[in-house]
Design a protein around this motif. Structure first.
Motif, PDB file in Angstrom:
ATOM      1  N   THR A 195      -8.084  -2.128  -0.828  1.00  0.00           N
ATOM      2  CA  THR A 195      -8.437  -0.735  -0.522  1.00  0.00           C
ATOM      3  C   THR A 195      -7.775   0.239  -1.482  1.00  0.00           C
ATOM      4  N   LEU A 196      -6.865  -0.236  -2.302  1.00  0.00           N
ATOM      5  CA  LEU A 196      -6.086   0.613  -3.208  1.00  0.00           C
ATOM      6  C   LEU A 196      -6.384   0.238  -4.647  1.00  0.00           C
ATOM      7  N   PHE A 197      -6.774   1.232  -5.447  1.00  0.00           N
ATOM      8  CA  PHE A 197      -7.036   1.016  -6.871  1.00  0.00           C
ATOM      9  C   PHE A 197      -6.117   1.947  -7.649  1.00  0.00           C
ATOM     10  N   LEU A 204       0.830  -1.207   0.000  1.00  0.00           N
ATOM     11  CA  LEU A 204       0.000   0.000   0.000  1.00  0.00           C
ATOM     12  C   LEU A 204       0.863   1.256   0.000  1.00  0.00           C
ATOM     13  N   LEU A 205       1.895   1.278   0.797  1.00  0.00           N
ATOM     14  CA  LEU A 205       2.790   2.442   0.830  1.00  0.00           C
ATOM     15  C   LEU A 205       3.466   2.639  -0.522  1.00  0.00           C
ATOM     16  N   LEU A 206       3.855   1.547  -1.155  1.00  0.00           N
ATOM     17  CA  LEU A 206       4.470   1.643  -2.482  1.00  0.00           C
ATOM     18  C   LEU A 206       3.487   2.240  -3.480  1.00  0.00           C
ATOM     19  N   GLY A 207       2.273   1.702  -3.524  1.00  0.00           N
ATOM     20  CA  GLY A 207       1.294   2.208  -4.480  1.00  0.00           C
ATOM     21  C   GLY A 207       0.940   3.666  -4.242  1.00  0.00           C
ATOM     22  N   LEU A 208       0.755   4.044  -2.979  1.00  0.00           N
ATOM     23  CA  LEU A 208       0.407   5.430  -2.652  1.00  0.00           C
ATOM     24  C   LEU A 208       1.520   6.392  -3.038  1.00  0.00           C
ATOM     25  N   ARG A 248      -1.869   7.124   3.943  1.00  0.00           N
ATOM     26  CA  ARG A 248      -1.974   8.226   2.976  1.00  0.00           C
ATOM     27  C   ARG A 248      -1.240   9.459   3.508  1.00  0.00           C
ATOM     28  N   HIS A 249      -1.451   9.804   4.764  1.00  0.00           N
ATOM     29  CA  HIS A 249      -0.776  10.965   5.345  1.00  0.00           C
ATOM     30  C   HIS A 249       0.739  10.789   5.330  1.00  0.00           C
TER      31      HIS A 249
END
Length: 399
Positions: free
Chosen positions: A248-250, A11-15, A35-36
């Motif tokens: 949760t990540l698209f 998730l951190l990578l994708g964000l 996200r923050h």
């Protein structure tokens, strides 16, 4: 590394990609702290993101995830590695880029199929003026289908309500789900779903393009019921609630997109099926608008033979180095579009973020449509469509 820690790193990578290109994260409904964290950190170097994606792919088999989740994450890490290398300036061929992003290999279409589609369209559109070309006749017909600007909002609401009722009867949705529609301009697409989480979506409709009666039911089905909004809601209620945090990540330019766009392009056929034209005709009649639904459905079937034209245009532009003018001429010739429509398509194909995205529609429709067609129309077909809505599938899963 445990499964939860692995998913958190994913998730951190994708964000982090949203810091390189705004809009790369299409939707995120997970832990806001992640996200923050990415928003408050300096943008990562693309080469570093590539190394992280490669490392996570190596560590994935030992993360303790199910085979289904492992296949999903592996395909998406491969796509993110390719995006990172593109951001870093690596020279990656367009066909290889599409393969890495979307888990499919593309080839040029067949111009004989395009000629056959033109012949079928020609037979459906009578010659009303001497010397009028097929393109001119088709564009003239489309002009008769333009929805008056002051009637667009009520038409949108009418089809959204009708499709929502059908969807909720077949594919149950949370009672709190909701779609809000807005009209926007200066966009490279005709419509866009912004999934907000908690079973809510905002669907934007581009006012730069005239909305046609034959296209509007398909657009609402695509973006909302049973397309993107429905898929997001069901995956949030099922996969995310069941602990699959990666859902949760698209992200743009990943296999998720091909699956989602293929599903959405098949949405109207899935929920209404053959006869959608007469179904739409009755809704327009209730609004006091005339619409030839039978002809619209026949034209849609004939136009299916032109499916690959826009992907061919992308290949000409990015693989063969053709000029924008030549590609626009190609689009006008084979898709029978106006110069304005061709230039709008070219704008989409030229966007750094969206340049490969056209393959999600072409190959998504082809792959998912073929997979659905393996079972007869009826309950079996509905069950297969439900799998597309509910499961973390990637193109290689269907193949």
């Amino acid at each position: 590394m445990g499964s939860d820690a692995f998913v958190r790193e994913y998730l951190l990578l994708g964000l982090a990609f949203d810091r390189l290109e705004e809009g790369f994260v299409d939707a995120y409904t997970g832990d806001p702290e992640l996200r923050h964290r990415t928003e408050n950190a300096p943008p990562a170097a693309p080469r570093d993101l590539s190394h992280i994606a490669q490392r996570l792919r190596r560590e994935l088999p030992a993360a303790g995830l199910s085979d289904e989740r492992t296949r999903f994450l592996d395909a998406h890490l491969r796509a993110l590695d390719c995006s990172a290398r593109k951001f870093a300036g690596d020279d990656i061929g367009f066909v290889d880029e599409v393969a890495a992003y979307f888990d499919v290999y593309i080839e040029p279409g067949n111009e004989d199929d395009y000629r056959d589609a033109h012949r079928r369209l020609d037979a459906l559109l009578p010659i009303r003026s001497s010397g009028a070309s097929l393109a001119e006749r088709l564009q003239a017909h489309r002009k008769t289908e333009v929805i008056p600007a002051d009637r667009l909002a009520e038409c949108v609401e009418a089809f959204s309500s009708a499709l929502r009722d059908r969807v909720r009867a077949v594919y149950p949705l949370p009672e709190t789900e909701h779609v809000e529609y807005e009209v926007v301009g200066d966009k490279p697409w005709s419509g866009f779903n912004y999934y907000l989480g908690d079973y809510r979506s905002r669907v934007a409709i581009n006012s730069d393009l005239e909305q046609q009666m034959s296209n509007l039911p398909r657009l609402i089905a695509h973006e909302a019921y049973p397309g993107h909004h429905t898929e997001h809601c069901r995956k949030e209620a099922g996969l995310v609630a069941g602990g699959q945090g990666e859902q949760t990540l698209f992200l743009v330019n990943t296999p998720q997109c091909l699956m989602a766009e293929g599903l959405a392009d098949l949405a109207l056929e899935a929920i209404v099926g053959p006869g959608w034209g007469l179904w739409a005709q009755e809704i327009y009649a209730d609004l006091g608008l005339r619409f030839d639904g039978e002809l619209a459905e026949q034209l849609g079937q004939a136009s299916a033979g032109l499916l690959s034209v826009r992907q061919d245009a992308a290949l000409l532009l990015h693989d063969r180095g053709c000029s924008h003018d030549d590609v626009a001429e190609f689009l006008q010739r084979w898709s029978l579009s106006s110069q304005e429509r061709a230039r709008q398509s070219l704008r989409f194909l030229s966007s750094p973020l969206w340049r490969a995205y056209i393959s999600t529609y072409v190959e998504g429709y082809r792959l998912l449509g073929g997979w659905l067609a393996q079972v007869p129309v009826g309950d079996a077909r509905s069950e297969r469509f439900l799998r597309l809505l509910d499961e973390p599938l990637v193109p290689s899963s269907l193949r």
